[in-house]
Design a protein around this motif. Structure first.
Motif, PDB file in Angstrom:
ATOM      1  N   THR A 185       1.692  -3.101   1.565  1.00 27.42           N
ATOM      2  CA  THR A 185       1.732  -2.764   2.462  1.00 27.42           C
ATOM      3  C   THR A 185       0.603  -2.721   3.706  1.00 27.42           C
ATOM      4  N   ASP A 200       9.805  -3.802   4.004  1.00 26.84           N
ATOM      5  CA  ASP A 200       8.946  -3.123   3.000  1.00 26.84           C
ATOM      6  C   ASP A 200      10.084  -2.902   1.795  1.00 26.84           C
ATOM      7  N   GLU A 201       9.684  -2.466   0.450  1.00 25.47           N
ATOM      8  CA  GLU A 201      10.651  -2.301  -0.616  1.00 25.47           C
ATOM      9  C   GLU A 201      11.903  -3.254  -0.612  1.00 25.47           C
ATOM     10  N   ARG A 203      -3.800   5.618  -5.119  1.00 21.88           N
ATOM     11  CA  ARG A 203      -3.098   6.587  -4.183  1.00 21.88           C
ATOM     12  C   ARG A 203      -3.404   7.829  -4.463  1.00 21.88           C
TER      13      ARG A 203
HETATM   14 MG   LIG Z   1       4.061  -0.553  -0.113  1.00 22.62          MG
END
Ligand SMILES: [Mg+2]
Ligand SMILES: Nc1ncnc2c1ncn2[C@@H]1O[C@H](COP(=O)(O)OP(=O)(O)OP(=O)(O)O)[C@@H](O)[C@H]1O
Length: 467
Positions: A81, A296-297, A397
């Motif tokens: 992303t 995305d995804e 993350r």
């Molecule tokens: Mg992502």
């Protein structure tokens, strides 16, 4: 619909910047030869993928290719992303970049194909050239007459000049209001758009720079215009096909652009707009600016959507499609079949695949450095080292999330710099996925809807054969 309307003003929305997951990304951080700089524009490492994204970007900028598609594939948290956001930033203002998460198509208000069509049209820009007539000159004098008794509307006269001529214009109520609103006074250089009557102040004339001393430092000085007072000026603006659609769909009107509540747009509206745009292109009044659609995804899309994408990419106005996923071989939604990334083979075959790789400890450290700066958090080197270790062992993350949490803990003990103890505290306060899984394995019987024993027959504690 007699004419296709284009409203330029809708693009001037200002956004409030917050610190988001990707707010530190300012571009792809490439040099002129498209090589990835080690740390640049908020980007660290992932060099091959960044370079590949740069090559795609170059193709987009040249505007020659239509209907290409790129897949960013890689493990969670490897910057897919982030790279897409970097591409968006690097594209600049003019080229549209639309982004959506695949789950957005499962809305109750519109069909899946409508949602995808809107997304595609958000990614296609139309650069429109318009010639407008303007009056441009230096204000010599503004005279506003006192309204006669019983008459509310004001009248007046405006004297404008260029270096060559001077003309007096009659003023009506509306013009007087705009002049007052813009606080126009003698010595200002202004333009008046003849079609809309809009007045803009360009600055103060150089000739007035001496006799005017109550000026702030912001005052801009400009030359008194030359030539005729009336001029033709070419203005260029880029709007997306979607914006034109919404403005022209009678039920919603352009206000829907602000609420985002556009609903379904009728097929005939789009057809008419496409015809009109094609006409403008032929007349040389408009150009198509294919942008980027980022989904995305993408494994969340289903077979119908994939087949829509296949066809939509063949349109000659199609934008460049960038999709991302972290899935391996998995079921294609809406079918019984498995395929790499959950994407049907025929679509996969059209995609250029860019893969992202897990980060090294060093790279994680650099990303954490950038995030600390972005979030305005001071942190000691020892603490950063520990956080890097945590990031490497658990996930990038998780480590990024701990920054803010640790800084709050640090503030509570009235310190200004996050230290090891703060990191330790938040590390025990918030568990990462690994520890959470571990915990679940140990205490699963105490939770509701516990289904693990069936799914994991190897779990020894619940194996009835052993007892
Ligand atoms: Mg992502
Ligand atoms: N190369 C990088 N440089 C700077 N920041 C990065 C980089 N890669 C990832 N990040 C940051 O790390 C976080 C996680 O990355 P990102 O969300 O892009 O992962 P992803 O590959 O999209 O993961 P997922 O598959 O779970 O969606 C984000 O905050 C992102 O901005």
């Amino acid at each position: 619909m007699a004419d296709v309307r284009v409203q330029a003003e809708v693009r001037d929305l200002t956004r409030i910047e917050r610190i988001g997951a990707h707010s530190h990304i300012r571009g792809l951080g490439l040099d002129d030869a498209l090589e990835a700089r080690k740390v640049s524009q908020g980007m660290v490492g992932q060099n091959r993928a960044r370079k590949a994204a740069g090559v795609i970007l170059q193709m987009i900028k040249e505007g020659k290719i239509a209907g290409r598609a790129v897949l960013l594939a890689g493990q969670p948290g490897t910057g897919k992303t982030a790279i897409a956001m970097g591409m968006a930033k690097a594209l600049g203002e003019e080229t549209p970049f639309a982004m959506m998460a695949s789950s957005e198509i499962f809305s109750l208000e519109m069909s899946k194909t409508e949602a995808l069509t809107q997304a595609f049209r958000k990614a296609i820009g139309v650069r429109i050239k318009e010639e407008t007539e303007i009056i441009e000159g230096e204000v010599v004098e503004i005279e506003i007459d006192r309204p006669e008794a019983g008459n509310v509307s004001k009248t007046g006269k405006l004297t404008l000049k260029t270096t060559e001529m001077e003309t007096i214009y009659d003023l009506g109520q509306k013009m007087i209001e705009s002049l007052l609103k813009e606080k126009v006074s003698a010595g200002d250089v202004i333009t008046i758009d003849k079609a809309s009557g809009r007045i803009s102040r360009l600055g103060r004339s150089f000739t007035r720079s001496r006799d005017y001393d109550a000026m702030g430092p912001q005052t801009r000085f400009v030359q008194c215009p030359e030539g005729e007072l009336q001029k033709r000026k070419e203005v260029v603006h880029v709007v997306t096909l979607h914006e034109i659609d919404v403005i022209n769909s009678r039920t919603q009107g352009f206000l829907a652009l602000f609420s985002g509540d556009t609903g379904e747009i009728r097929h005939e509206v789009r057809e008419q707009i496409d015809l009109k745009v094609a006409e403008w292109r032929e007349e040389g009044k408009a150009e198509i600016v294919p942008g980027v659609l980022f989904i995305d995804e993408v494994h969340m899309l289903d077979i119908e959507c994939f087949s829509f994408l296949n066809r939509a990419l063949e349109n000659d106005m199609a934008p460049v499609l960038v999709v991302a996923t972290n899935r391996g071989i998995t079921k294609i939604r809406g079918t019984q079949y498995k395929s790499p990334h959950g994407i049907p083979i025929d679509l996969l075959d059209r995609l250029l695949i860019i893969s992202t790789e897990p980060y090294s400890e060093k790279e994680i450290r650099l990303i954490l450095d950038i995030r600390c700066e972005e979030e305005d958090v001071e942190m000691t080197d020892d603490a950063k080292e520990l956080l890097t270790k945590i990031g490497f062992e658990t996930s990038l993350r998780y480590a990024i999330q701990l920054i803010t949490a640790a800084s709050i803990v640090c503030m509570k003990r009235k310190a200004t710099e996050v230290d090891i103890e703060d990191i330790g505290k938040v590390y025990s306060m918030f568990v990462d996925v690994k520890r959470s899984t571990q915990f679940m394995m140990e205490y699963q019987e105490q939770y509701m809807y516990n289904e693990v024993p069936e799914a994991v027959p190897a779990a020894p504690a619940s194996d009835p054969m052993e007892s």
